[in-house]
Structure formats: C-alpha cells, structure tokens
Design a protein around this motif. Sequence first.
Motif, PDB file in Angstrom:
ATOM      1  N   GLU A 281       1.033  -1.198  -0.095  1.00  0.00           N
ATOM      2  CA  GLU A 281      -0.108   0.051   0.075  1.00  0.00           C
ATOM      3  C   GLU A 281       0.876   1.333   0.154  1.00  0.00           C
ATOM      4  OE1 GLU A 281      -3.485  -0.120  -0.671  1.00  0.00           O
ATOM      5  OE2 GLU A 281      -3.111  -2.215  -0.602  1.00  0.00           O
TER       6      GLU A 281
ATOM      7  N   ALA B 294       2.256   1.584  -3.534  1.00  0.00           N
ATOM      8  CA  ALA B 294       1.185   2.304  -4.341  1.00  0.00           C
ATOM      9  C   ALA B 294       0.875   3.629  -4.117  1.00  0.00           C
ATOM     10  CB  ALA B 294      -0.038   1.149  -4.037  1.00  0.00           C
TER      11      ALA B 294
ATOM     12  N   LYS C 115      -1.441   4.699 -12.592  1.00  0.00           N
ATOM     13  CA  LYS C 115      -2.650   4.147 -12.094  1.00  0.00           C
ATOM     14  C   LYS C 115      -2.146   2.617 -11.334  1.00  0.00           C
ATOM     15  CE  LYS C 115      -5.311   5.549 -16.006  1.00  0.00           C
ATOM     16  NZ  LYS C 115      -5.990   5.221 -17.156  1.00  0.00           N
TER      17      LYS C 115
ATOM     18  N   TRP D 223      -3.033  -0.812  -8.839  1.00  0.00           N
ATOM     19  CA  TRP D 223      -3.830  -1.798  -8.270  1.00  0.00           C
ATOM     20  C   TRP D 223      -2.914  -2.676  -7.405  1.00  0.00           C
ATOM     21  CZ3 TRP D 223      -3.899  -0.434 -13.421  1.00  0.00           C
ATOM     22  CH2 TRP D 223      -5.273   0.458 -13.867  1.00  0.00           C
ATOM     23  N   THR D 224      -3.629  -3.289  -6.244  1.00  0.00           N
ATOM     24  CA  THR D 224      -2.612  -4.078  -5.523  1.00  0.00           C
ATOM     25  C   THR D 224      -3.442  -5.354  -5.209  1.00  0.00           C
ATOM     26  OG1 THR D 224      -3.766  -3.043  -3.473  1.00  0.00           O
ATOM     27  CG2 THR D 224      -1.664  -2.291  -4.317  1.00  0.00           C
TER      28      THR D 224
ATOM     29  N   GLU E  89      -6.626  -9.229 -10.686  1.00  0.00           N
ATOM     30  CA  GLU E  89      -6.335  -7.884 -11.078  1.00  0.00           C
ATOM     31  C   GLU E  89      -5.815  -7.592 -12.235  1.00  0.00           C
ATOM     32  OE1 GLU E  89      -7.226  -4.923  -9.416  1.00  0.00           O
ATOM     33  OE2 GLU E  89      -8.263  -6.409  -8.116  1.00  0.00           O
TER      34      GLU E  89
ATOM     35  N   SER F 226      -8.151  -7.989 -15.075  1.00  0.00           N
ATOM     36  CA  SER F 226      -9.229  -6.780 -15.110  1.00  0.00           C
ATOM     37  C   SER F 226      -8.611  -5.642 -15.607  1.00  0.00           C
ATOM     38  CB  SER F 226      -9.876  -6.618 -13.670  1.00  0.00           C
ATOM     39  OG  SER F 226     -10.556  -7.682 -12.948  1.00  0.00           O
ATOM     40  N   HIS F 227      -7.444  -5.356 -15.352  1.00  0.00           N
ATOM     41  CA  HIS F 227      -6.875  -4.256 -15.766  1.00  0.00           C
ATOM     42  C   HIS F 227      -5.844  -4.004 -16.886  1.00  0.00           C
ATOM     43  CE1 HIS F 227      -8.781  -2.456 -12.331  1.00  0.00           C
ATOM     44  NE2 HIS F 227      -8.137  -3.535 -11.494  1.00  0.00           N
TER      45      HIS F 227
END
Length: 119
Positions: A9, A12, A21, A23-24, A34, A37-38
């Motif tokens: 975190e 990030a 951009k 995501w974790t 993840e 999805s990304h």
Amino acid sequence: MDDNVDSAESLAEVLALAGHKVWTAHDGPNALREVQSHLPEIILLDIGLPRMDGYEVARRVRQIPNLGTTTLIAMTGYGQEEDRRKSQEAGFNHHLVKPVDLNEVRRLLGSIPLSEQRN
C-alpha cells in the motif's frame, strides 16, 4: 502485488502520487484477477506470495492474451543468482531485491516505454 500489505500500500501510494494508475493484490490468485481486469503494462510482483507464488503468477501472466508486452518486475527478498535465473525463466523482465530503493524503482519505471494503446 505483495503479501506485505503495508509495504504494498505504501508503494502504491507513492506510485499513484507520481501519476501511475495502481492496483494491489496480496496473494497470487488475486494478483491474476487484478491483472486480467486491468491489463497493466507494468507489474511489480513479489515472488513469495501466498496461495500461488510469483513465479507461477508470472508464468500465467505470460499466457494471457494482450499481455505479451507487459513488463514484469520481481520485487523480492530472494536475491541469489539461482533466484534471478528462476525469475527470468518464469518470464520476469527485471529482478529487484528487497529492501528496494524507491529511486531505483522510479528510474526503472521511467526507462520502460509504455504503449499508447493500453491505459
């Protein structure tokens, strides 16, 4: 993707403040979800993830359509020559040993050309 929640975190947040951009995920299966999805262009991935290690995540990422040019960066406590060889065989492009120098991460990220087609 790192099993150390605080570390993941914190990194990030720093990367998001730098305009990335981010995501974790904190285990292998969630990392794969993840990624699917990304469709990221760069993945910072711990090798010592629970439930599925980073080597397996990397191998699976390399099988996902549209991720052939994704840059995989191992961020791990495993720094022996054998570990580096295994990360390369799994599909990683770079291997950073923890504790990772944030300036080194920034330099590395800045050196990777990004696609204009994926965001």
